[in-house]
Scaffold this motif. Sequence first.
Motif, PDB file in Angstrom:
ATOM      1  N   TRP A   1      21.067   7.763  23.570  1.00 24.67           N
ATOM      2  CA  TRP A   1      22.256   7.955  23.069  1.00 24.67           C
ATOM      3  C   TRP A   1      22.414   9.490  22.833  1.00 24.67           C
ATOM      4  CZ3 TRP A   1      27.143   7.702  22.187  1.00 24.67           C
ATOM      5  CH2 TRP A   1      27.820   7.895  20.984  1.00 24.67           C
ATOM      6  N   THR A   2      23.327  10.105  23.471  1.00 30.07           N
ATOM      7  CA  THR A   2      23.372  11.450  23.253  1.00 30.07           C
ATOM      8  C   THR A   2      24.611  11.884  22.431  1.00 30.07           C
ATOM      9  OG1 THR A   2      24.799  11.672  25.262  1.00 30.07           O
ATOM     10  CG2 THR A   2      22.501  12.001  25.801  1.00 30.07           C
ATOM     11  N   GLY A   3      25.334  10.836  21.765  1.00 33.07           N
ATOM     12  CA  GLY A   3      26.344  11.260  20.929  1.00 33.07           C
ATOM     13  C   GLY A   3      27.647  11.265  22.091  1.00 33.07           C
ATOM     14  N   ASP A   4      27.558  11.448  23.371  1.00 29.89           N
ATOM     15  CA  ASP A   4      28.725  11.273  24.036  1.00 29.89           C
ATOM     16  C   ASP A   4      28.732  10.611  25.464  1.00 29.89           C
ATOM     17  OD1 ASP A   4      27.199  12.959  25.568  1.00 29.89           O
ATOM     18  OD2 ASP A   4      28.320  14.787  25.567  1.00 29.89           O
TER      19      ASP A   4
ATOM     20  N   PRO B   1      31.152   4.939  18.840  1.00 33.05           N
ATOM     21  CA  PRO B   1      31.187   5.512  17.712  1.00 33.05           C
ATOM     22  C   PRO B   1      32.454   5.611  17.020  1.00 33.05           C
ATOM     23  CG  PRO B   1      31.138   6.980  19.175  1.00 33.05           C
ATOM     24  CD  PRO B   1      31.122   5.812  20.037  1.00 33.05           C
TER      25      PRO B   1
ATOM     26  N   ASN C   1      32.258   7.692  11.715  1.00 32.57           N
ATOM     27  CA  ASN C   1      30.835   7.828  11.948  1.00 32.57           C
ATOM     28  C   ASN C   1      30.697   7.971  13.619  1.00 32.57           C
ATOM     29  OD1 ASN C   1      29.868   6.991   9.482  1.00 32.57           O
ATOM     30  ND2 ASN C   1      30.854   5.046  10.034  1.00 32.57           N
ATOM     31  N   PRO C   2      30.886   9.168  13.950  1.00 29.00           N
ATOM     32  CA  PRO C   2      30.689   9.786  15.353  1.00 29.00           C
ATOM     33  C   PRO C   2      29.201   9.677  15.788  1.00 29.00           C
ATOM     34  CG  PRO C   2      31.288  11.781  14.106  1.00 29.00           C
ATOM     35  CD  PRO C   2      31.324  10.514  12.982  1.00 29.00           C
ATOM     36  N   ASP C   3      28.309   9.857  15.002  1.00 28.68           N
ATOM     37  CA  ASP C   3      26.835  10.192  15.322  1.00 28.68           C
ATOM     38  C   ASP C   3      26.129   8.927  15.385  1.00 28.68           C
ATOM     39  OD1 ASP C   3      27.552  12.899  15.595  1.00 28.68           O
ATOM     40  OD2 ASP C   3      26.823  13.482  13.715  1.00 28.68           O
ATOM     41  N   TRP C   4      26.524   7.713  15.326  1.00 31.79           N
ATOM     42  CA  TRP C   4      25.915   6.505  15.433  1.00 31.79           C
ATOM     43  C   TRP C   4      26.649   5.363  15.797  1.00 31.79           C
ATOM     44  CZ3 TRP C   4      27.202   2.680  11.595  1.00 31.79           C
ATOM     45  CH2 TRP C   4      27.862   3.400  10.567  1.00 31.79           C
TER      46      TRP C   4
ATOM     47  N   ASN D   1      21.008   6.218  15.873  1.00 26.26           N
ATOM     48  CA  ASN D   1      21.606   7.258  15.748  1.00 26.26           C
ATOM     49  C   ASN D   1      21.390   8.236  17.072  1.00 26.26           C
ATOM     50  OD1 ASN D   1      21.895   7.339  12.725  1.00 26.26           O
ATOM     51  ND2 ASN D   1      19.580   7.087  12.606  1.00 26.26           N
ATOM     52  N   VAL D   2      22.184   9.318  17.089  1.00 25.63           N
ATOM     53  CA  VAL D   2      21.973  10.231  18.023  1.00 25.63           C
ATOM     54  C   VAL D   2      20.774  10.822  18.332  1.00 25.63           C
ATOM     55  CG1 VAL D   2      22.559  12.662  19.298  1.00 25.63           C
ATOM     56  CG2 VAL D   2      24.513  11.199  17.933  1.00 25.63           C
TER      57      VAL D   2
END
Length: 85
Positions: free
Chosen positions: A16-19, A36, A40-43, A56-57
């Motif tokens: 999971w890279t966040g994008d 996400p 909470n955009p980072d998990w 999590n990212v």
Amino acid sequence: MPRFRKRPVEIEAVQWTGDNVNELWDAFSAENIYGPTEKNPDWLIITTLEGDMRANVGDWIIKGVQGELYPCKPDIFEATYEAAE
């Protein structure tokens, strides 16, 4: 005391890279991965056999031998898995 060794198995995993949520949804089914969100955009939340777990990212999302999903911290992933040939 008897000793045992874990059987070698191949798993599928995506970090999971966040994008890359679309890549995760395509690989593992959107039914098991939530997020996400703007708050909470980072998990992400991953539905596992043990209940919902947070990823999590940077965490790896792993599909186990019975098709189950679960998150794995990068240091544990690196110590446990190597690329299959």
